[in-house]
Design a protein around this motif. Structure first.
Motif, mmCIF file in Angstrom:
data_model
loop_
_atom_site.group_PDB
_atom_site.id
_atom_site.type_symbol
_atom_site.label_atom_id
_atom_site.label_comp_id
_atom_site.label_asym_id
_atom_site.label_seq_id
_atom_site.Cartn_x
_atom_site.Cartn_y
_atom_site.Cartn_z
ATOM 1 N N ARG A 180 0.917 -1.227 0.011
ATOM 2 C CA ARG A 180 0.166 0.039 -0.091
ATOM 3 C C ARG A 180 0.867 1.178 0.014
ATOM 4 O O ARG A 180 1.851 1.212 0.667
ATOM 5 N N TYR A 181 0.290 2.262 -0.838
ATOM 6 C CA TYR A 181 1.205 3.735 -0.779
ATOM 7 C C TYR A 181 0.843 4.259 0.458
ATOM 8 O O TYR A 181 -0.470 4.521 0.958
ATOM 9 N N GLU A 182 1.997 4.867 1.216
ATOM 10 C CA GLU A 182 1.637 5.483 2.575
ATOM 11 C C GLU A 182 2.612 6.722 2.294
ATOM 12 O O GLU A 182 3.901 6.638 2.461
ATOM 13 N N VAL B 125 -6.353 -3.557 4.194
ATOM 14 C CA VAL B 125 -6.605 -2.659 3.210
ATOM 15 C C VAL B 125 -8.039 -2.259 3.259
ATOM 16 O O VAL B 125 -8.867 -3.267 3.710
ATOM 17 N N ASP C 43 -7.819 2.743 -0.931
ATOM 18 C CA ASP C 43 -6.522 2.644 -0.807
ATOM 19 C C ASP C 43 -5.852 2.636 -2.126
ATOM 20 O O ASP C 43 -6.288 1.556 -2.948
ATOM 21 N N ARG C 44 -4.542 2.980 -2.432
ATOM 22 C CA ARG C 44 -3.939 2.722 -3.499
ATOM 23 C C ARG C 44 -2.811 1.638 -3.457
ATOM 24 O O ARG C 44 -2.009 1.794 -2.630
ATOM 25 N N LEU C 45 -2.652 0.867 -4.270
ATOM 26 C CA LEU C 45 -1.932 -0.478 -3.944
ATOM 27 C C LEU C 45 -1.044 -0.543 -5.183
ATOM 28 O O LEU C 45 -1.401 -0.291 -6.210
ATOM 29 N N GLN D 278 -6.626 0.688 -7.370
ATOM 30 C CA GLN D 278 -7.433 1.415 -6.342
ATOM 31 C C GLN D 278 -8.405 0.295 -5.604
ATOM 32 O O GLN D 278 -9.549 -0.147 -6.438
ATOM 33 N N THR E 43 -12.646 -4.381 1.098
ATOM 34 C CA THR E 43 -11.617 -5.011 2.033
ATOM 35 C C THR E 43 -11.566 -6.403 1.612
ATOM 36 O O THR E 43 -12.272 -6.714 0.777
#
Length: 759
Positions: free
Chosen positions: A117-119, A131, A135-137, A192, A196
Motif C-alpha cells: 500500500r502507498y503511504e 486494506v 487505498d492505492r496499492l 485502487q 476490504t
C-alpha cells in the motif's frame, strides 16, 4: 490433510506382518494378530460411539461385530486381516476424499495474505485485512491481487486459471475491475481498492468453498440411511447361516463381506470429486445438494443484462439538458458507479477512465435493487439509473419521453442521471449478446432441457429483440425484483428450475429457484452469496458444461453404489453357503471397496467427449475481434449515411456518400478479400466436409456485389441533386450492406470462437 487413518493402517499392517514373521520362526502368532484386531476395535469403537452421540450414522457397527466375533471364535488371523482391510479402507477413503477435494483445497490455500500500500509516497507491506476501500496499492509481478480493485495502470495481464479455469492470461485495461485472487502475469501495476479483503471476491469464494466441503448431498444422506437399514439385513443373513450350518464361523464370514462400504464411501467421493472437477473448470457448486438439484433441472430462466449479454454496454451517446456538459454528466455518473458491482455501472466507469475524466470518491451511496444508485459526489446529490429514480416522483417531461422513444426505436437502453434533484441527462447504452450465448442455449436444448425463458427488468421491446434473436421459449419482461421472485416460484411448480443471473437485483430470484446460478466473475456479491452455483469465469457456455458434470457425477455415484452393493450381496450369499471363509471374504471385500472408490474417482477425469483440443488458438479469435472492432467506425458511418439520406437535403449528402464509398473500398473490402483468399482455405481443412466455408464465401460475394453497386451509384451522381429513385436505391443498398456485414461479422466470430474453445 489429516493422515490419522493412514497411520492406523500402517500400524495394523506391521502387527499383521509381525504375526506372519513369528509363524516363520515357529513363534506364537496370536499376540501380534490379537493386538492388531484390538487396536482397530478401539479406534472403530470410539468413532462409532462419537457418531452415535452426534446422531450420525454408525455404520461401523458391522465391522465392530466382525472383529469382536473373530476374537471370540479364536480366528486371530481372520481378525487381523479384517482389521487391516477395515483400516486400509478408511485410509483409501481418506486418500480419495483428499483427491476429490484437491481443487477446492487449492482455492482455499491461495487466499491473499499481504498487500503493498502507498503511504505518504512510500510503499509499505501490510496484511491484506488492513486494506480499506480507496487505498492505492502496488501489485508486483507474480503476486496475488489482495482485494477487488480498479486498475489504475494503462493495461495489465492476469493469470486467472486458479480461480476461473481460464488457461490464457486475461488482459485488462485502465478502469476495468480486477478481482482478488488472480495473479499479476505482467509488470508492476497500480490498483485502487474497492473493498476490504473480507468483502472481496476471493473471500466470498473461500466461504462458498468451505460450505461446499461441509454440506452433504441428499443422495449421500440417503446412502447413510440405506447403510443403517443394511445392518439388520446382514445380521439376519448371518444368523440364518449360523442356524442352518451350526457353524458360527460361517456367520462371521457373512458379516465380513457385509460392510456397506460402497454406500458410505462411493457416494460422497463421487459427489465431492464432481464438485472439485467443476471448480477446476471455474464452476463453483456450493454443496452436494446443489449438485443433485442441478443434475435434475428441467427449466432454465435467464436474466438478460450481464448474463445473456456481455454486460459491458458500450456508451453510444450522451444527451444532456441545459446547463450540463456531456463529459461532466459522465464524470458524475461514473464517480457514483465506482462502488457498484453492476455490469452497466462498471462499463460507465471504464469509459470515463478511457476519456481521462477525473473521478471522485462518492459518499453515502445507496443501491436500490432494480433501480440504480443514489449518493453524494463532490457535494452534489447524484442519482443514476431508471427514469423513475432520476425524477424522484416528478412527472416525465417531453424531453424525457422523447429520449425513451428514441432508445426504444433503436433497441437501446439508458441510464438517466439527476443532479441535485434535477434531470441532467441520459447516458445511452447498447449491449451485445455474448459470443457463446447461442451455443450455450443450443447445448442446453440438446441436453434435454424442456423450457428456457428470459426474465428481465428491461422494457418489453428491448427484451423481445434479444429473446427473438436467441430463440427462447418465452420472454418475461418488465419484471421488478419482486415480480421475478413470483415468476421463479411459479416456474418451480412446473418442474425443477434454475435461475441464472448476475446483478444484485437477481439475488432474491436466485434464492427462490431450485438452483440459483450466478455469473460471479465480477465478484462474489449478493447474487453469488444467494446462488447455489457460481460461474467464476465470465462465460455462459460453462453452464451446459456444469449441467453435464452434475449429471455425470450423480450417475457415477449411483453406478458405484449399485454395483458395490450388488457385489457385496452376492458375496454374502456365497459366504452363507460356506464357500467363502472369513480371510478370503475380507480380501474380496477390500477388492470391492477399491473398485467402487476408483470408479467414483472417475468423476475427477474429463468425459471422453470433452477431451477435444481446439484446432484454433484463442489468440486467433482475439485478433479477429480486434480487426472487426477496427472496422466498427466504417459500420457506424454506413448507419449515419443511411439515416442522413432521410433527413439531409440531397445537395448536402453528396460528400458523405463519397466518403462512405472510400471507406468501403479502402477498409472493408480489403478485409473481406483477405479472409476469402487466405483464411478460408486454411479453415476448410479444419472444418472439413464438402466446401465447408461455402456459405461464408457466398456472404462475401454478396458484400462485394452490394459494394460494387453502391460505388457505381455514387460515381453516377453529377452536379444535379440526386433523384428520388437514386436516393431510394442508395438507402436500400446502405441498409442491406449494413445488415449483411453485421450478420457476417457475428457468424465469423461465433464460428471461430467455437473452433478455438478449449474444453
Amino acid at each position: 490433510m489429516n493422515k490419522r487413518h493412514t497411520a492406523i493402517a500402517i500400524a495394523v499392517a506391521l502387527l499383521l506382518a509381525g504375526g506372519g514373521l513369528a509363524a516363520l520362526f515357529g513363534l506364537p502368532t496370536a499376540p501380534a494378530w490379537i493386538a492388531a484386531t484390538a487396536l482397530m476395535l478401539i479406534v472403530a469403537g470410539a468413532d462409532c460411539l462419537s457418531a452415535l452421540l452426534q446422531k450420525r450414522a454408525g455404520v461401523d457397527l458391522l465391522a465392530l461385530l466382525t472383529m469382536a466375533g473373530a476374537l471370540a471364535l479364536e480366528q486371530y488371523l481372520a481378525g487381523a486381516v479384517i482389521a487391516f482391510m477395515f483400516a486400509s479402507g478408511r485410509a483409501l477413503e481418506e486418500y480419495a476424499s483428499g483427491r476429490a477435494q484437491s481443487e477446492l483445497a487449492a482455492l482455499i490455500s491461495r487466499s491473499p495474505r499481504t498487500a503493498h500500500r502507498y503511504e505518504n509516497d512510500a510503499i509499505e507491506e501490510v496484511a491484506a485485512d488492513a486494506v480499506g476501500a480507496g487505498d492505492r496499492l502496488l501489485v508486483k509481478p507474480g503476486e496475488v491481487v489482495p482485494v477487488d480493485g480498479l486498475l489504475l495502470s494503462d493495461a495489465g495481464h492476469f493469470d486467472e486459471s486458479a480461480v476461473t479455469g481460464e488457461s490464457q492470461p486475461q488482459r485488462r485495461l485502465r478502469g476495468d475491475q480486477v478481482a482478488s485472487g488472480v495473479v499479476n502475469a505482467g509488470g508492476p501495476l497500480e490498483l485502487q481498492a474497492l473493498k476490504t479483503a473480507n468483502e472481496s471476491t476471493y473471500a466470498g469464494i473461500v466461504r462458498m468453498v468451505e460450505e461446499a466441503q461441509a454440506v452433504k448431498a441428499p443422495f449421500t444422506r440417503m446412502a447413510d440411511r440405506y447403510a443403517l437399514l443394511f445392518i439388520p439385513v446382514a445380521l439376519g443373513v448371518a444368523g440364518i447361516a449360523w442356524l442352518a450350518s451350526g457353524d458360527p464361523v460361517r456367520a462371521l464370514a457373512v458379516l465380513v463381506v457385509a460392510t456397506p462400504c460402497p454406500l458410505i464411501l462411493a457416494a460422497p467421493v463421487a459427489i465431492i470429486a464432481t464438485i472439485s472437477r467443476a471448480a477446476g473448470r471455474g464452476i463453483l457448486i456450493k454443496n452436494g445438494a446443489a449438485l443433485e438439484q442441478l443434475a435434475a433441472v428441467q427449466n432454465f430462466l435467464f436474466d438478460k443484462t450481464g448474463t445473456l449479454t456481455v454486460g459491458r454496454s458500450q456508451l453510444t451517446g450522451i444527451e444532456v439538458t441545459a446547463g450540463m456538459t456531456p463529459d461532466e454528466l459522465l464524470r458524475l455518473a461514473a464517480s457514483l458507479d465506482q462502488v457498484s458491482q453492476h455490469a452497466t455501472a462498471q462499463s460507465l466507469v471504464a469509459e470515463a477512465r478511457r476519456r481521462n475524466l477525473d473521478l471522485s470518491l462518492p459518499h453515502q451511496v445507496q443501491e436500490l435493487p432494480g433501480e440504480g444508485l443514489r449518493g453524494q459526489v463532490d457535494g452534489h446529490a447524484v442519482a443514476v439509473g431508471s427514469l423513475a429514480l432520476a425524477l424522484n416522483g416528478a412527472p416525465a417531461d417531453e424531453w424525457a419521453r422523447a429520449q425513451l422513444r428514441h432508445m426504444a426505436l433503436r433497441g437501446r437502453s439508458g441510464a438517466f442521471v439527476s443532479v441535485d434533484q434535477r434531470l441532467a441527462g441520459v447516458l445511452q447504452l447498447a449491449d451485445e449478446i455474448r459470443l457463446e450465448t447461442p451455443r450455450a442455449l443450443r447445448e442446453l436444448h440438446r441436453a434435454g432441457i424442456r423450457r428456457t425463458a428470459m426474465l428481465s427488468g428491461d422494457r418489453r421491446d428491448v427484451a423481445e429483440t434479444v429473446a427473438t434473436a436467441l430463440g427462447f421459449d418465452a420472454v418475461l419482461a418488465e419484471r421488478t425484483p419482486k415480480d421475478k421472485v413470483a415468476t421463479v416460484r411459479e416456474e418451480c411448480r412446473r418442474g425443477t428450475t434454475a435461475m441464472v443471473g448476475d446483478g444484485i437485483n437477481d439475488a432474491p430470484a436466485l434464492a427462490a429457484a431450485n438452483v440459483g446460478i450466478a455469473m460471479g466473475a465480477r465478484g462474489a456479491g449478493a447474487s453469488s452469496e444467494a446462488a447455489d452455483v457460481v460461474l467464476l469465469v465470465d462465460r455462459l457456455d460453462r453452464l451446459p458444461e456444469g449441467l453435464a458434470l452434475a449429471r455425470r457425477g450423480r450417475r457415477i455415484a449411483v453406478q458405484s453404489v449399485v454395483a458395490g452393493m450388488a457385489l457385496s450381496g452376492i458375496a454374502m450369499l456365497v459366504a452363507a453357503f460356506g464357500y467363502l471363509p472369513p480371510v478370503a471374504g475380507a480380501l474380496l471385500q477390500e477388492v470391492i471397496d477399491v473398485a467402487v472408490i476408483l470408479n467414483a474417482l472417475r468423476a475427477l477425469r474429463p468425459d471422453y467427449h470433452q477431451r477435444l483440443e481446439a484446432p484454433l488458438p484463442p489468440e486467433f479469435v482475439e485478433e479477429l475481434r480486434d480487426q472487426h472492432q477496427s472496422l466498427q467506425p466504417v459500420i457506424d458511418r454506413l448507419e449515419t449515411a443511411a439515416s442522413a439520406l432521410n433527413a439531409e437535403p440531397p445537395n448536402d449528402i453528396r460528400k458523405e456518400l463519397e466518403a462512405v464509398a472510400t471507406l468501403i473500398r479502402e477498409q472493408l473490402l480489403p478485409h473481406e478479400r483477405e479472409d476469402e483468399e487466405q483464411l478460408y482455405p486454411k479453415l476448410a481443412d479444419v472444418v472439413r466436409g464438402f466446401d465447408p466455408m461455402g456459405t461464408m464465401s457466398h456472404t462475401h460475394r454478396e458484400i462485394f456485389r452490394l459494394a460494387r453497386r453502391y460505388e457505381q451509384l455514387t460515381t453516377e451522381l453529377n452536379a444535379d441533386p440526386p433523384s428520388e429513385l437514386q436516393l431510394q436505391e442508395l438507402r436500400q443498398l446502405l441498409f442491406s450492406l449494413l445488415a449483411i456485414v453485421r450478420l457476417h461479422f457475428a457468424q465469423e466470430e461465433e464460428l471461430y470462437f467455437t473452433l478455438s474453445d478449449t474444453r
